[in-house]
Design an enzyme around this catalytic site. Structure first.
Site, PDB file in Angstrom:
ATOM      1  N   ASP A  54     129.880  76.830  58.645  1.00 50.48           N
ATOM      2  CA  ASP A  54     129.957  78.126  59.316  1.00 50.48           C
ATOM      3  C   ASP A  54     131.320  78.669  58.955  1.00 50.48           C
ATOM      4  O   ASP A  54     132.263  77.897  58.742  1.00 50.48           O
ATOM      5  CB  ASP A  54     129.810  77.974  60.835  1.00 50.48           C
ATOM      6  N   SER A  55     131.438  79.946  58.843  1.00 48.63           N
ATOM      7  CA  SER A  55     132.720  80.487  58.427  1.00 48.63           C
ATOM      8  C   SER A  55     133.017  81.787  59.133  1.00 48.63           C
ATOM      9  O   SER A  55     132.136  82.423  59.700  1.00 48.63           O
ATOM     10  CB  SER A  55     132.742  80.706  56.905  1.00 48.63           C
TER      11      SER A  55
END
Length: 109
Positions: A54-55
């Protein structure tokens, strides 16, 4: 890729090689929690070990925001070119000044 690293007997399979599956909403308070949820969804749907990430963008002047809310902060997942460009320009400015960072921790399940 793995062969070049001396890892044998493992085949990497991308999401584009498995049937689509539902993903739970990203409700984690951290990138790691959201990545773990994605990895669990992938593993449950495919029956294979799964690596996910996830970013988002963390801006110091905004106390680390938008963080895990980056996609929502940019507006409907930044689907229009002007919104994406504005987000990118803001990100470039903050990153150049050292006041922001992109976070993307990988996890596996």
């Amino acid at each position: 890729m793995l062969d070049a690293a001396g890892v044998n007997g493992i085949e990497l399979v991308g999401l584009d090689e498995v049937p689509p599956f539902p993903e739970a909403p990203e409700t984690g308070a951290t990138f790691e929690e959201n990545a773990l949820a994605k990895a669990r969804d992938g593993a449950a749907a495919t029956g294979m070990p799964c690596i996910a990430d996830d970013s988002g963008v963390e801006i110091d002047a905004l106390n680390g925001m938008p963080g895990v809310l980056s996609a929502r902060w940019s507006g409907t997942h930044a689907t229009t070119a002007p919104t994406r460009r504005l987000s990118w320009l803001s990100w470039e400015t903050c990153q150049t000044s050292g006041a922001a960072r992109h976070s993307s921790p990988p996890v596996h399940w």
